[in-house]
Design an enzyme around this catalytic site. Structure first.
Site, PDB file in Angstrom:
ATOM      1  CG  ASN A  69      -1.972   1.112   1.148  1.00 22.05           C
ATOM      2  OD1 ASN A  69      -1.860   2.009   0.491  1.00 22.05           O
ATOM      3  ND2 ASN A  69      -2.528   1.324   2.320  1.00 22.05           N
ATOM      4  CD1 TRP A  70       3.520   1.267  -2.889  1.00 23.27           C
ATOM      5  CD2 TRP A  70       3.264   2.238  -4.885  1.00 23.27           C
ATOM      6  NE1 TRP A  70       4.204   0.177  -4.064  1.00 23.27           N
ATOM      7  CE2 TRP A  70       3.970   1.042  -5.217  1.00 23.27           C
ATOM      8  CE3 TRP A  70       3.174   3.124  -6.061  1.00 23.27           C
ATOM      9  CZ2 TRP A  70       4.582   0.803  -6.416  1.00 23.27           C
ATOM     10  CZ3 TRP A  70       3.840   2.548  -7.194  1.00 23.27           C
ATOM     11  CH2 TRP A  70       4.295   1.581  -7.382  1.00 23.27           C
ATOM     12  CE  LYS A  71      -0.431   3.110   4.940  1.00 21.40           C
ATOM     13  NZ  LYS A  71      -0.246   3.222   6.296  1.00 21.40           N
ATOM     14  CG  HIS A 128      -5.965   1.939   5.223  1.00 20.99           C
ATOM     15  ND1 HIS A 128      -5.876   2.817   6.179  1.00 20.99           N
ATOM     16  CD2 HIS A 128      -4.794   1.057   5.300  1.00 20.99           C
ATOM     17  CE1 HIS A 128      -4.503   2.464   6.364  1.00 20.99           C
ATOM     18  NE2 HIS A 128      -4.098   1.186   5.878  1.00 20.99           N
ATOM     19  CD  GLU A 177      -3.248  -2.482   7.557  1.00 24.73           C
ATOM     20  OE1 GLU A 177      -2.300  -2.474   6.979  1.00 24.73           O
ATOM     21  OE2 GLU A 177      -3.935  -1.511   7.603  1.00 24.73           O
ATOM     22  CB  SER A 219       4.942  -1.422  12.693  1.00 20.83           C
ATOM     23  OG  SER A 219       4.320  -0.133  12.934  1.00 20.83           O
ATOM     24  N   GLY A 245       2.903  -1.040   4.662  1.00 22.54           N
ATOM     25  CA  GLY A 245       2.692   0.539   4.432  1.00 22.54           C
ATOM     26  C   GLY A 245       4.069   1.266   3.885  1.00 22.54           C
TER      27      GLY A 245
HETATM   28  P1  13P Z   1       2.787   0.787   8.292  1.00 21.47           P
HETATM   29  O1  13P Z   1       3.360  -0.644   7.541  1.00 21.47           O
HETATM   30  O2  13P Z   1       3.400   2.055   7.793  1.00 21.47           O
HETATM   31  O3  13P Z   1       2.518   0.508   9.586  1.00 21.47           O
HETATM   32  O4  13P Z   1       1.216   0.793   7.590  1.00 21.47           O
HETATM   33  C1  13P Z   1       0.585  -0.320   7.306  1.00 21.47           C
HETATM   34  C2  13P Z   1      -0.782   0.048   6.645  1.00 21.47           C
HETATM   35  O5  13P Z   1      -1.423   0.823   6.797  1.00 21.47           O
HETATM   36  C3  13P Z   1      -0.950  -0.565   5.305  1.00 21.47           C
HETATM   37  O6  13P Z   1      -2.114  -0.489   5.037  1.00 21.47           O
END
Ligand code: 13P
Length: 267
Positions: A12-14, A99, A166, A215, A236
């Site tokens: 998930n590149w956000k 999400h 999550e 994480s 993420g």
């Molecule tokens: P992180 O890996 O940065 O904690 O994010 C997890 C996430 O929200 C994936 O959708």
């Protein structure tokens, strides 16, 4: 012999990629490696506007593209929205939904409508659930999220459903605070029990795939591989770091090989 599916790593590149060349470069930087993985499948989820560009490079079953959200109606007067159909036409096969970083923008029934639309378009929803805190109400909070979605969604094709656990407390904090594999297994138990009630059968629930996210990186993925019943991971922060991703792929491949999975998945 039981055929074990590949582990799924969803990147998930956000909003961490801001240029088309960057999105394309990132996707291509791991393509040759991903295409050769034996036990791992990877789904990259770029920001909406790069999905099409990235999806043009999809040519192997191991490496696919997803979206980070989508609007349930196909078309119409919805300023600023991107529909599930548009995402599908752009090349996305998976859509992350519910999400925690989006939940303040949408109602519970929005999430359920989106899941329904994604399933109706023969795509795969990756439905995120997770409690805010591990307080005395955490199990209730988690089961409520499941009810909010699945009591409103057709109970067809469970093999197309992915649930990502999550926990909000584990996501992208300044200090990394992943769940332990034990905490994940506790949550999985709660999730499966609730789904069995909702689907009224364990056969359907056995077909659903479960991911862990929060994480996760190359330092802690092995703990989950060794100690948890997990079908894959939603990452993420490290999802746009090819070096870390490739280490994670290697750890998954080595683990799976050690587990002596006898048959390679064919799709
Ligand atoms: P992180 O890996 O940065 O904690 O994010 C997890 C996430 O929200 C994936 O959708």
């Amino acid at each position: 012999m039981i055929r074990k599916p590949k582990k799924l790593i969803v990147a998930n590149w956000k909003m961490n990629v801001t240029k088309e060349e960057e999105a394309e470069g990132l996707f291509l930087s791991i393509k040759n490696v991903v295409n050769k993985l034996e036990y791992t499948k990877v789904v990259c989820c770029p920001p909406h506007m790069y999905v099409n560009q990235v999806a043009r490079h999809v040519d192997h079953r191991n490496y696919r593209v997803g979206g980070q959200d989508a609007y349930p109606e196909e078309s119409g007067s919805r300023t600023g929205e991107t529909s599930v159909l548009m995402m599908k036409n752009a090349g996305a096969e998976y859509i992350i939904l519910g999400h925690s970083e989006r939940r303040h923008l949408e109602t519970k029934s929005d999430v359920a409508r989106k899941v329904t639309a994604v399933l109706e378009h023969d795509m795969v929803p990756i439905i995120c659930v997770g409690e805010e805190q591990r307080d005395r109400n955490w199990k209730k909070a988690l089961t409520q999220q499941l009810k909010d979605v699945f009591n409103r969604v057709p109970k067809k094709n469970p093999e197309n459903i992915i649930i990502a656990y999550e926990p909000i407390w584990a996501i992208s904090g300044e200090k990394k605070n992943p769940a332990t594999s034990t905490e994940y297994m506790e949550a999985l138990d709660v999730i499966k029990k609730e789904l069995k009630k909702i689907f009224k059968t364990s056969t359907a629930v056995d077909k659903i795939r479960f991911l862990y996210g929060g994480s996760l990186d190359d330092k802690n993925i092995e703990e989950f591989l060794k100690n948890a019943e997990v079908d894959g991971f939603l990452v993420g922060r490290v999802s746009h770091d090819p070096r870390i991703l490739m280490t994670m792929f290697r750890l998954v491949e080595d683990h799976m090989q050690r587990e002596m999975f006898p048959i390679k998945e064919e799709e």
